[in-house]
Design a protein around this motif. Structure first.
Motif, short mmCIF file in Angstrom:
data_model
loop_
_atom_site.label_atom_id
_atom_site.label_comp_id
_atom_site.label_asym_id
_atom_site.label_seq_id
_atom_site.Cartn_x
_atom_site.Cartn_y
_atom_site.Cartn_z
N TRP A 1 -5.70 10.22 -3.54
CA TRP A 1 -5.28 9.00 -4.24
C TRP A 1 -4.15 8.33 -3.50
O TRP A 1 -3.31 9.00 -2.91
CB TRP A 1 -4.76 9.36 -5.63
CG TRP A 1 -5.76 9.85 -6.62
CD1 TRP A 1 -6.36 11.08 -6.65
CD2 TRP A 1 -6.26 9.15 -7.75
NE1 TRP A 1 -7.20 11.18 -7.72
CE2 TRP A 1 -7.15 10.01 -8.42
CE3 TRP A 1 -6.03 7.87 -8.26
CZ2 TRP A 1 -7.83 9.62 -9.57
CZ3 TRP A 1 -6.70 7.50 -9.42
CH2 TRP A 1 -7.60 8.36 -10.06
N ALA A 2 -4.07 7.01 -3.58
CA ALA A 2 -2.85 6.32 -3.21
C ALA A 2 -1.82 6.79 -4.23
O ALA A 2 -2.11 6.83 -5.44
CB ALA A 2 -3.05 4.81 -3.29
N THR A 3 -0.65 7.19 -3.78
CA THR A 3 0.34 7.76 -4.70
C THR A 3 0.63 6.84 -5.87
O THR A 3 0.69 7.28 -7.02
CB THR A 3 1.63 8.13 -3.94
OG1 THR A 3 1.31 9.19 -3.03
CG2 THR A 3 2.74 8.58 -4.87
N GLU A 4 0.79 5.58 -5.62
CA GLU A 4 1.06 4.62 -6.70
C GLU A 4 -0.08 4.60 -7.73
O GLU A 4 0.16 4.56 -8.94
CB GLU A 4 1.27 3.23 -6.10
CG GLU A 4 1.85 2.23 -7.05
CD GLU A 4 2.19 0.93 -6.33
OE1 GLU A 4 1.54 -0.09 -6.65
OE2 GLU A 4 3.09 0.94 -5.47
N ALA A 5 -1.32 4.63 -7.25
CA ALA A 5 -2.48 4.63 -8.15
C ALA A 5 -2.52 5.92 -8.96
O ALA A 5 -2.81 5.89 -10.17
CB ALA A 5 -3.77 4.45 -7.36
N TRP A 6 -2.24 7.06 -8.32
CA TRP A 6 -2.22 8.34 -9.05
C TRP A 6 -1.14 8.33 -10.12
O TRP A 6 -1.39 8.74 -11.26
CB TRP A 6 -2.02 9.52 -8.11
CG TRP A 6 -1.78 10.79 -8.89
CD1 TRP A 6 -0.62 11.48 -8.99
CD2 TRP A 6 -2.73 11.48 -9.72
NE1 TRP A 6 -0.78 12.55 -9.84
CE2 TRP A 6 -2.06 12.58 -10.29
CE3 TRP A 6 -4.06 11.27 -10.04
CZ2 TRP A 6 -2.69 13.46 -11.17
CZ3 TRP A 6 -4.69 12.15 -10.91
CH2 TRP A 6 -4.01 13.23 -11.45
N GLY B 1 -7.68 2.09 -1.54
CA GLY B 1 -6.37 1.46 -1.36
C GLY B 1 -5.34 2.41 -0.78
O GLY B 1 -4.17 2.36 -1.14
N LEU B 2 -5.77 3.27 0.13
CA LEU B 2 -4.87 4.27 0.69
C LEU B 2 -3.92 3.68 1.72
O LEU B 2 -4.35 2.96 2.62
CB LEU B 2 -5.66 5.42 1.34
CG LEU B 2 -6.63 6.17 0.44
CD1 LEU B 2 -7.31 7.28 1.22
CD2 LEU B 2 -5.95 6.70 -0.81
N GLY B 3 -2.67 3.98 1.56
CA GLY B 3 -1.63 3.65 2.53
C GLY B 3 -1.01 4.94 3.03
O GLY B 3 -1.63 6.00 2.96
N ARG B 4 0.19 4.87 3.49
CA ARG B 4 0.84 6.07 4.04
C ARG B 4 1.09 7.15 2.99
O ARG B 4 0.89 8.32 3.25
CB ARG B 4 2.16 5.66 4.70
CG ARG B 4 2.88 6.82 5.33
CD ARG B 4 3.74 6.40 6.50
NE ARG B 4 4.61 7.47 6.95
CZ ARG B 4 4.21 8.56 7.63
NH1 ARG B 4 2.93 8.71 7.92
NH2 ARG B 4 5.08 9.47 8.02
N ASP B 5 1.52 6.76 1.80
CA ASP B 5 1.86 7.74 0.75
C ASP B 5 0.62 8.11 -0.05
O ASP B 5 0.00 7.25 -0.69
CB ASP B 5 2.94 7.18 -0.17
CG ASP B 5 4.26 6.97 0.54
OD1 ASP B 5 4.60 7.81 1.41
OD2 ASP B 5 4.94 5.98 0.25
N LEU B 6 0.28 9.39 -0.02
CA LEU B 6 -0.91 9.89 -0.69
C LEU B 6 -0.55 10.98 -1.68
O LEU B 6 0.46 11.67 -1.54
CB LEU B 6 -1.88 10.49 0.34
CG LEU B 6 -2.35 9.60 1.47
CD1 LEU B 6 -3.22 10.40 2.42
CD2 LEU B 6 -3.09 8.40 0.93
N THR B 7 -1.41 11.14 -2.65
CA THR B 7 -1.36 12.29 -3.54
C THR B 7 -2.75 12.92 -3.50
O THR B 7 -3.75 12.22 -3.69
CB THR B 7 -0.99 11.89 -4.98
OG1 THR B 7 0.32 11.30 -4.96
CG2 THR B 7 -0.98 13.11 -5.90
#
Length: 143
Positions: free
Chosen positions: A115-120, A98-104
């Motif tokens: 990780w997708a930042t929101e998921a992380w 579920g990767l978008g622009r914002d990553l962690t």
């Protein structure tokens, strides 16, 4: 060894700039694979080879082992960082995690995880209390 938390962006071509602290270890190439908890594992080539050797020693008669090997290896992708230290995350892995622009990107010892930042953030919020309140030995020999 991969350590820390980093917040790169995914560009419009599905590429990520590798965190500076990880570049030397990954300079010889990387292998991206499905991670558990819907992240993308990032291994150096030698570490990935060690993982493959270990998991392929599991008995062929074990259905769980066959399932794990199939899931893990069928999504793996061998990549080479470009001169700007970018690596393309294949579309199938971007969709899986579920990767978008914002990553962690986190360091996890022998691997990094994307990780997708929101998921992380959701994972971290859920697990932090249990981590902080651990009273017994979870990992033998750690404490």
């Amino acid at each position: 060894m991969f350590l820390g938390t980093h917040t790169p962006k995914l560009d419009e071509k599905g590429r990520i700039i590798l965190p500076a602290k990880f570049r030397e270890e990954l300079s010889g190439g990387v292998v991206l694979a499905r991670g558990q908890e819907r992240c993308v594992y990032v291994f150096s080539r030698p570490t990935f080879q060690e993982k493959v050797e270990a998991i392929t020693k599991a008995p062929l008669t074990s259905r769980a082992a066959r399932d794990y090997v199939r899931m893990f290896l069928s999504g793996a992708s061998d990549e080479v960082p470009d001169k700007q230290h970018r690596v393309t995350v294949p579309a199938a892995l971007r969709d899986y995690a579920g990767l978008g622009r914002d990553l962690t990107v986190i360091g996890a010892g022998d691997r990094a995880e994307i990780w997708a930042t929101e998921a992380w953030e959701a994972y971290y919020a859920e697990k932090e209390e249990a981590f902080s309140s651990t009273e017994e030995e979870v990992i033998p020999g750690l404490f």
